[in-house]
Every structure is written in structure tokens, then in C-alpha cells.
Design a protein around this motif. Structure first.
Motif, short mmCIF file in Angstrom:
data_model
loop_
_atom_site.label_atom_id
_atom_site.label_comp_id
_atom_site.label_asym_id
_atom_site.label_seq_id
_atom_site.Cartn_x
_atom_site.Cartn_y
_atom_site.Cartn_z
N TYR A 178 0.69 5.17 0.90
CA TYR A 178 -0.09 6.17 1.62
C TYR A 178 0.32 7.57 1.16
CZ TYR A 178 -1.02 2.14 4.59
OH TYR A 178 -1.39 0.90 5.05
N ASP A 179 -0.68 8.39 0.93
CA ASP A 179 -0.49 9.77 0.48
C ASP A 179 0.38 9.84 -0.77
OD1 ASP A 179 -0.70 12.51 0.42
OD2 ASP A 179 0.94 12.84 1.85
N GLU A 196 0.84 -1.19 0.00
CA GLU A 196 0.00 0.00 0.00
C GLU A 196 0.89 1.25 0.00
OE1 GLU A 196 -3.21 0.11 -0.31
OE2 GLU A 196 -3.46 -2.08 -0.28
N PRO A 199 5.07 8.65 -2.60
CA PRO A 199 4.66 9.76 -1.74
C PRO A 199 5.33 11.07 -2.16
CG PRO A 199 5.16 7.82 -0.43
CD PRO A 199 5.57 7.50 -1.84
#
Length: 724
Positions: free
Chosen positions: A362-363, A360, A388
Motif C-alpha cells: 500500500y502506498d 499487497e 512504502p
């Protein structure tokens, strides 16, 4: 792909479009580069006297026309003067300009050397023959003809000479707004109504061009200009455009107003990708075209000129961040990075790498399209995630190093070829991880920009750590350092091992690169003739050793001719033709031997109708006249180059004591060299219709007589013999 490792490839324009761009563009033809801004150029309408008020010049009410013919003569219309002028070079023939034109605007030349001039005020299109210099037709059209374009100019004149593919012209008219297709005879073969681009009710058609395989129209008015197809689908909006020109290869040039640049586009994947604009000094706003050599030519007050190269100011720095690359295996140590790029003097390229095993993200960083060359991406939701936003802040910067030419067959070979492209190499400075992101940082100058076409990343890298004691790689920091330290040396050895394992491809004439064929031929001690086609040279090298073992024989020479020509050639030794020259009536004066008769009787042939078969007189030494001489019979006709190559081949491969000549059989029977069963065959195949005298045309495919055994000469009466 290597046998022990794979390659992650990033080269297609769709892949580059899915990346995150920062002040970079997608280039025409593929790849990325730094963004640019156009630089204004001088204009004939600028203030030349230094006063506060610019000089006022009266611009043409309608745009002019410019076209080139096969002799590179430039034909230009003068709408306000109602004239057509031609500019010729020193080696071009002189030409007369037709007179009596009523406000001529567009002009074009087709593949059959017919000149088309749109007479706006005369509501007609003049068609003139450039060979004879006379006007053929004045084709009336409904509405006002504004512009005309020929498929020959869009295709390239050399491709259309002598064929009908570039004949005729497209004519753009106003009131009604239509595009007509007329041929050289003045007939209208196509009449299509134009649809106005949606949302632009104030625009009127101004110019027509051929882009790829369809006409496109420039709509202008009130300082706005739109380029659209015949159905009104908008391709490009370019305020201030004065003229357009296109090619069937998908190239489009758009001329802006005086003092501005000429923009260039390439149609790729259904989108127009912009290239660097060109400088157009002293452009008067009249017309622009593309000549037979591919140069962009425009009109000036004094004549016409070619563009002076790119007129841009590049940004000095930009970056491209790739989407996530997946190796498919966790804890993967990525290997080397290969970059196909063009790095002029003053430009540079560095790479940052980021790896992870986390599935995964994130952001993630939001996708940012390129500054130019944006194209539609298929299934954008299927694009792997971007890294990111601040992921590369702590990453090490890796400069690229030019790759040597130590290997020709490794997977690191460039995916694009050309003298301007070079392969550069560096390593992935990142810890082990299944996923990898790369960030390319491009630096340049105002005049030059680096260009990158393709990326290839090894997955996984080398496995030398497994061959060392475990103590050297027990810690991740130590393993990362040692892996990167050994990567350059291992890469060189790996490339050499790969080339050695595949060396059989180099010594196989069927798979070796074309540039290796002379080297391979040197093993047999021969020099390849570059006039031979590549496939023929490869076929010769495949059979060179058995052929040269039989060098000087009839079979070897016939086989070499077969390899070069692609068809069978036959060699006839002349001594084999003794006795086939003709018939001799009666006996020799000395009474000699009995001569056999055609009827096969034993009577002495002393009367007409009994003749001797044989062309040489008794006692003649035909051996001295015919020995060591031969003729090469080649079906069909040869070109000048083929005739020269065949002559050189026969002289080089025949025995030195022999004499030979070449006979081209052409498409019929050669008179004077007719040899029954060798150069021609008597009697047609079965089931062919028999011709009837008085109802058959000579040479029309029929045969006189029937395919039956001929009657005996001397035993039949005149009129009772069947010929055939």
C-alpha cells in the motif's frame, strides 16, 4: 548456488534501472555510483591580464583535424593557414607535410597508412601515402568536405594493420549534406544522404565519427548541438559541442567549447551511458581524438595534449532502493548479503533491510530514475513494487565488512573480477518474511565515489536454530537476535564446508582455476612451462602420471609433443634407416659377394642396369655412426617460440645418452632429408588427374605418369618405361 540455499542476484543494468535512485547514477560498464557535477577549467580565451574585458582571440572559421598514425605521429590541420603540420617523437621517422592545401579541416589515417585530408575550399579529399611521402590522389567530391574519419582509428590501429578492415575513410560534406566512403584508390564506394534531426531546422553537419559499427554526425548551429545517426535519429543533445570521436567498441567522447570538459559516453543496450568527464586544460576548440592507447587527445594553441583525468565534484551522499525480492516461501529468514563494490578511502556503504509477508504493498514509493545513465526498461509494468515511502525510517543500519579470501568456489564469489573490485559482506537485519527490500546508502567525498556492481542475498539463511532447544527461539525477538548473532560464524563454517565438498574440482586439471595449475603440477613434482597454452597444460596434467611412468621412451615423447603442438610428431631412430642411402653399381673391387638385382635374377651384377640396393659400404661400422641418434619429424612449420619449446622438451624428456634433432617438414619435401614413407610419400591418391607433358605446370597439382607398377630396370628400352 549452495546445495541447501539459493541466491537472489541483483547485477544486471536492467535491474539497477528498475530501482529507485536518489542522487545516484548508472555507471558505464554496469553498477551504480554517486552523481557529479562538472568543474570548469581554464580556457585560452579567458582574461589573462586581469582587465574587465576578456582577451579576444579569433577562433577558426571551421574546426581543425587531429589524427595519429602507426608511428604515433600527430597530424594536425591549420584551416586558417592552409597547412598541415606533423609532430613526431624522438624514435619516430621524419615526415614531410604535403603543401598546396585549400582550407584543410578533417584529417584521418587508415590501416594501410594512407593520409586523408578534407580540403573544404578545394572541394576535394587529398590522399597521400605515408610510406613514400607522396600524394596519390586528390579525389573531387560534390559539396564541401568538412570532416573525415577512418575505420582504423575507430577500431584501434593494431587491429587493422595489414588488413582491409580499416582501409578507406568516411567523408562528411555540406551542400549537399552527405557521407561518402572512399578507398585508397580514390573510388567512392558509399554515398548516403543525411537526414536532419527532427525539430532542428537550423543545424548543419559539422563532424563525423564512427560509433560501434555505424557513422554518427554532429549537427551544430546557434549554440545548439545534436549527435544523430545517418537517418536523423537523435542520440544525444549537447549544447556547445565542438567535436566528437568514437570507437567501434561503443565509446564516444564529446569535446565542448574552450574552458569546458570533455564528456565520455559508452553505448550499452542501445543507450549512451555517461562516465565522468575529463579535464581539458587549454583546449582551443579545434579537434579531439583517441590515440592507439585509448587516451583522449585534444588540440591547443601550441600543439596537442592528453586529458588530465576526471574533473568533477561528487555529491556526498545518495541512496538506491531495490524493488521487492521474492524468496517464494513465507516466514523466510534471509541470510547474508554479499556486495561487489569498490570503496576508495573516504567512501562508505551501509545497507538497510525491510521484510514482510504481505502480498499487497500500500502506498508504494514512486519510481525515480537515476540522475545519469537513464535507459529504457523493458516491460516496466512487470517491475516488482517498491517499498512504502517511509518504510526504512525504523530499519537498522548495517555496515559492510570486507570479505576474506577463505574460499574460492563458494556461491559468494564475486560476479565481476578485477583488482579494483572487492566482495563485502553483511547480514539481513530484518524479521522473517517472504519479501525483502534493501536500501543502499552511499557516502563519498567531492573527488571520490563508491561504486557497487552486484548484490547477492542468501535465501534462506542458516538453520542452526533448528538444532538448538526450542526455548532459545520461542519468541521472535530472541530468534531474530540469535539468528543474526550466529550468522557470521555459521557463514564461515558453511563456506569451508562448501569448499571441502567441491575440492574435487580443485584437484581435477579440467576444472581447477588457471591459477591453481602450478599447485596441482607440484603434486607430480613438475614445473609447468607457461609458454604452453592453457588447454595444453591442462591436458598434460591429466596424463602426467602415465606419461612419466614411460618417461624416456619414444611413445611418451611423441605424446607430449602431441599435447603441446596439437598435431602428431614422429620420432625416427637413425639406425632404422641403414641400407636406404642409395645404390652401388657393380661389385666391390675384391669381387665380394653377389649383389641382388632389381629384376630379382641370380645373375652376377657386373653390368650397368644391375645395381646393389644399400647405402653403406660392406665393412663400414654403421652402428657406431647411427646408434642412439634420432630425429623428431614435425609436420608444418613452427614459430620461434614453438621451436624453442620443442627443443627444450626434447632435451628434457629424451634419454641422457642419446642425441636428437628436430626437423620441420614445412609444406613440402625437405631436400636432403627426404625419407620415403616417413617425410614424403610417392604416388598420389586415386582419382587424381594425370598430367600430360607440355600441358601440365610443374607444382600445379598434377602427377607425371600413372600409378602403376614400374618397369624393371635393364629389361625395358628407353622411351618405353612409364614413370610413376
Amino acid at each position: 548456488m549452495y546445495a541447501d540455499r539459493g541466491i537472489a542476484l541483483l547485477a544486471h543494468e536492467d535491474q539497477w534501472a528498475r530501482c529507485a535512485h536518489d542522487r545516484t547514477v548508472l555507471l558505464a560498464g554496469g553498477g551504480i555510483g554517486l552523481d557529479w557535477q562538472s568543474i570548469a577549467v581554464s580556457s585560452p580565451w579567458d582574461d589573462k591580464c586581469g582587465s574587465c574585458t576578456p582577451l579576444k582571440k579569433e577562433k577558426p572559421a571551421l574546426a581543425a583535424g587531429l589524427a595519429f598514425d602507426r608511428w604515433c605521429r600527430a597530424w594536425r590541420t591549420r584551416p586558417l593557414d592552409g597547412s598541415l603540420e606533423v609532430t613526431t617523437s624522438s624514435d619516430a621517422p621524419a615526415a614531410d607535410c604535403p603543401g598546396g592545401l585549400r582550407h584543410p579541416t578533417g584529417v584521418a589515417v587508415d590501416a594501410l597508412d594512407r593520409l586523408y585530408v578534407a580540403e573544404s575550399a578545394g572541394h576535394a579529399v587529398m590522399v597521400a601515402d605515408l610510406w613514400s611521402g607522396r600524394v596519390l590522389h586528390r579525389v573531387p567530391v560534390s559539396g564541401r568536405p568538412i570532416d573525415v574519419v577512418s575505420p582504423a582509428a575507430a577500431t584501434g590501429r593494431e587491429a587493422g594493420i595489414g588488413s582491409g578492415s580499416g582501409a578507406g575513410a568516411y567523408v562528411l560534406t555540406r551542400s549537399p549534406h552527405r557521407v561518402l566512403r572512399i578507398d585508397g584508390a580514390g573510388a567512392c564506394t558509399r554515398n548516403e544522404k543525411l537526414r536532419r534531426p527532427c525539430g532542428h531546422p537550423q543545424l548543419r553537419p559539422a563532424r563525423v565519427a564512427l560509433l560501434s559499427d555505424r557513422p554518427v554526425v554532429l549537427w551544430s548551429g546557434d549554440g545548439t548541438a545534436v549527435i544523430a545517426d545517418l537517418l536523423g535519429e537523435e542520440l544525444l543533445e549537447e549544447p556547445g559541442a565542438t567535436d566528437i570521436e568514437g570507437t567501434t567498441a561503443g565509446r564516444l567522447v564529446v569535446a565542448l567549447g574552450p574552458g569546458d570538459v570533455i564528456r565520455r559516453f559508452s553505448e550499452e543496450g542501445g543507450a549512451l551511458i555517461e562516465d565522468e568527464p575529463l579535464a581539458a586544460e587549454d583546449y582551443d576548440g579545434g579537434a579531439v581524438t583517441i590515440d592507439a592507447t585509448g587516451r583522449v587527445v585534444y588540440t591547443t594553441r601550441g600543439g596537442h595534449r592528453t586529458t588530465q583525468g576526471p574533473k568533477t565534484r561528487h555529491v556526498r551522499q545518495g541512496s538506491v532502493t531495490t524493488y521487492r525480492l521474492d524468496s517464494g516461501t513465507y516466514r523466510t529468514r534471509w541470510g547474508r548479503i554479499f556486495v561487489d563494490a569498490c570503496l576508495p578511502t573516504g567512501t562508505g556503504l551501509t545497507i538497510r533491510a525491510l521484510s514482510t509477508d504481505e502480498d499487497e504493498v500500500y502506498d508504494p514509493r514512486p519510481p525515480t530514475p537515476p540522475a545519469r545513465g537513464t535507459r529504457a526498461v523493458r516491460d516496466p509494468d512487470q517491475t516488482p513494487p517498491l517499498p512504502p515511502a517511509d518504510a526504512f525510517d525504523d530499519s537498522d543500519v548495517q555496515p559492510v565488512v570486507r570479505r576474506g579470501h577463505t574460499v574460492a568456489l563458494a556461491a559468494a564469489d564475486p560476479t565481476v573480477t578485477g583488482p579494483e573490485w572487492t566482495t563485502y559482506e553483511t547480514g539481513v537485519a530484518a524479521p522473517p518474511g517472504r519479501y525483502l527490500w534493501l536500501q543502499l546508502e552511499l557516502t563519498g567525498t567531492e573527488r571520490t565515489s563508491p561504486r557497487v556492481r552486484a548484490l547477492r542475498i542468501e535465501q534462506p539463511g542458516h538453520a542452526l536454530l533448528n538444532a538448538l532447544p526450542r526455548m532459545f527461539s520461542s519468541l521472535d525477538e530472541q530468534a531474530d537476535f540469535l539468528h543474526g548473532y550466529l550468522t557470521p560464524a555459521e557463514g564461515m563454517l558453511h563456506d569451508l564446508d562448501t569448499a571441502a565438498a567441491e575440492r574435487r574440482m580443485l584437484v581435477d586439471p579440467r576444472t581447477t582455476p588457471d591459477e591453481f595449475l602450478p599447485w596441482l603440477a607440484s603434486f607430480a613434482g613438475i614445473a609447468l612451462d607457461l609458454r604452453w597454452p592453457e588447454e595444453a597444460r591442462r591436458a598434460l596434467l591429466v596424463e602426467v602420471y602415465p606419461l612419466y611412468a614411460r618417461r624416456g621412451t619414444q611413445a611418451a615423447l611423441e605424446r607430449m609433443l602431441r599435447l603441446y603442438l596439437g598435431r602428431d610428431a614422429r620420432i625416427v631412430e637413425r639406425w632404422r634407416l641403414r641400407g636406404l642411402g642409395g645404390g652401388i653399381l657393380g661389385f666391390e673391387p675384391d669381387g665380394g659377394l653377389d649383389s641382388p638385382t632389381v629384376a630379382g635374377t641370380t645373375r652376377r651384377a657386373g653390368m650397368l642396369g644391375h645395381f646393389t640396393i644399400g647405402g653403406a659400404l660392406p665393412g663400414a661400422d654403421s652402428y657406431e655412426k647411427l646408434a642412439h641418434r634420432f630425429t623428431v619429424l614435425i609436420p608444418g612449420c613452427l614459430t620461434d617460440e614453438q621451436r624453442e619449446v620443442v627443443g627444450d622438451l626434447v632435451r628434457a624428456q629424451k634419454p641422457s645418452h642419446t642425441l636428437g634433432d628436430v626437423c620441420e617438414l614445412g609444406s613440402g619435401m625437405p631436400v636432403g632429408r627426404l625419407r620415403l614413407g616417413l617425410t614424403a610419400y610417392v604416388a598420389p591418391p586415386l582419382r587424381r588427374a594425370t598430367g600430360t607433358i607440355g600441358r601440365a605446370r610443374l607444382g600445379g597439382g598434377t602427377v607425371v605418369g600413372t600409378p602403376a607398377v614400374a618397369s624393371r630396370v635393364g629389361e625395358t628400352r628407353l622411351g618405353g618405361v612409364r614413370v610413376g
